[in-house]
Scaffold this active site. Structure first.
Site, mmCIF file in Angstrom:
data_model
loop_
_atom_site.group_PDB
_atom_site.id
_atom_site.type_symbol
_atom_site.label_atom_id
_atom_site.label_comp_id
_atom_site.label_asym_id
_atom_site.label_seq_id
_atom_site.Cartn_x
_atom_site.Cartn_y
_atom_site.Cartn_z
ATOM 1 N N GLU A 1 5.610 -14.652 -27.012
ATOM 2 C CA GLU A 1 6.353 -15.593 -26.550
ATOM 3 C C GLU A 1 6.142 -16.142 -25.262
ATOM 4 O OE1 GLU A 1 10.382 -16.968 -24.839
ATOM 5 O OE2 GLU A 1 8.788 -15.504 -24.070
ATOM 6 N N ASP B 1 5.751 -9.231 -26.220
ATOM 7 C CA ASP B 1 4.866 -9.241 -24.869
ATOM 8 C C ASP B 1 5.661 -9.325 -23.687
ATOM 9 O OD1 ASP B 1 5.812 -12.056 -25.926
ATOM 10 O OD2 ASP B 1 4.095 -13.005 -24.730
#
Ligand SMILES: [Zn+2]
Length: 405
Positions: A173, A84
């Site tokens: 994350e 991400d």
């Protein structure tokens, strides 16, 4: 699908796929778009010959590179990067700009300027990638992913002795959920390395210890015309609480190993207000001091505004990985050696933040962090040195060889 072989080509392919995560979403992955990159990576890993490459229901990509040493035990190590990108800046329609950088500021097509700080200055003569200035670039952490993918291919091509390498690309994350569904047992590595840092040389075995506090204030509402002696204004009390927080212990006034209290979100009216606060320090003593300071502030406010109800909840977020990794010095020594063999002088820097490694180390998998070659993360002026990305690939390859010696 055809595989391209350089880290740069991989990187450019990955940043074109939007993977922005969502901070207020409960499910993992927080955004479905992360599956597109996850599925592409699993397919590329299978094409490289990692037949067990798979994406699970929570968007974790896992794969194993088998060992090529017979008759002796080599420890199993892991390489981890995250899929991400930060929700702080758009990651949709990223249009990467590649240039040969000779020095000076970089003017992006949409008018933004990247000033030549020390980091950029050290990259004169490099090939630099930026966005067009309307989005982030996504080097955090697609540079890490591109480095891992290229290093896997290098190990397969060179066929020098290495042990089993476990790969994991995690979702979410950036919103603190990268490890929530990380299956340590199945991963099966003795230690791991996140590839999620900045410029070569800089290695990380220390992160913040992190807690998040919510202060809820309940006031008493009444028409302002007849409020004298009756109204208790929750918003005023919230402002008072923030005013009492130490200004010399804030993110904007601290650096290095200094701790801080960071009131980052306030909402409220007369009847009720809430202040959200981040507590960050590198050790438990300082963390206790921060919590005590917060308690003292609330004690004072309760006595100044006896009609208000002031409640505090504190939640642990992640812990400094240092205690966990320092028990296994060989994990750090082998990384230093791999850095040196790739022409880099290693230097340990504390991260004023957390990585997937902070939680993983706490869960029992010691996981320090390696550079990627990127800089100015979470902003539209984010950039990547392709030369440094290649150095990162070299460090990963050498790390596999060092562990097999
Ligand atoms: Zn990152």
């Amino acid at each position: 699908m055809s595989l391209t072989r350089t880290a740069e080509e991989r990187f450019l392919r990955y940043v074109a796929i939007e993977t922005t995560s969502c901070p207020d979403c409960e499910q993992v992955p927080s955004t479905a778009c992360q599956f597109e990159l996850a599925n592409l990576l699993a397919a590329e890993l299978r094409e490289l010959g990692l037949h067990d490459a798979a994406v699970d229901e929570h968007c974790y990509v896992t794969a194993s590179l088998p060992a090529n040493v017979a008759g002796r035990e080599v420890p199993v190590i892991g390489w981890i990067a995250h899929l991400d990108t930060s929700p702080d800046v758009s990651g949709k329609n990223v249009r990467p700009q590649v240039r040969d950088y000779q020095g000076g500021e970089i003017a992006l097509p949409n008018g933004k300027i990247i000033t030549e700080d020390e980091a950029l200055k050290s990259c004169r003569g490099h090939k630099i990638v930026t966005s067009d200035g309307s989005t982030l670039l996504g080097a955090d952490d697609k540079a890490g992913i591109a480095a891992v993918m290229t290093a896997v291919e290098r190990l397969l091509t060179e066929n020098q002795p290495h042990g089993v390498i476990k790969i994991c690309f995690t979702p979410d994350e950036e919103v603190g959920n990268g490890t929530q569904f990380f299956d340590l047992q199945r991963f099966g590595a003795e230690c791991a390395y996140t590839v999620d840092g900045e410029l070569p040389g800089e290695l990380n075995r220390e992160t913040f210890t992190a807690k998040a506090a919510v202060i809820r204030v309940t006031g008493r509402e009444i028409h302002p015309g007849t409020a004298k002696g009756i109204m208790v204004n929750a918003s005023r009390i919230a402002a008072e609480i923030i005013a009492l927080m130490p200004k010399n212990q804030a993110p904007e006034t601290t650096e290095g190993d200094e701790p801080y209290l960071h009131p980052y979100h306030v909402e409220g009216n007369v009847a009720a207000a809430a202040v959200r606060v981040l507590l960050r320090s590198f050790d438990d003593t300082q963390m206790n001091q921060l919590e005590n300071r917060l308690q003292e502030i609330l004690t004072q406010v309760r006595s100044d505004f006896p009609g208000a109800l002031v409640e505090l909840t504190v939640k642990e977020q992640y812990r400094n990985m240092r205690e966990g990794v320092d028990q296994h010095p060989e994990i750090l020594q082998k990384l230093e050696e791999a850095a040196r063999r790739s022409g880099v002088t290693p230097c340990w820097q504390p991260i004023r933040g957390g990585t997937d490694g902070s939680r993983l180390t706490e869960m029992g998998l010691p996981t320090p962090n390696i550079y990627t070659g990127g800089h100015n993360f979470h902003s539209a002026t984010e950039w990547l040195s392709v030369n440094h990305l290649e150095t990162t690939v070299e460090t990963l390859v050498q790390l596999a060889y060092v562990w097999a010696e």
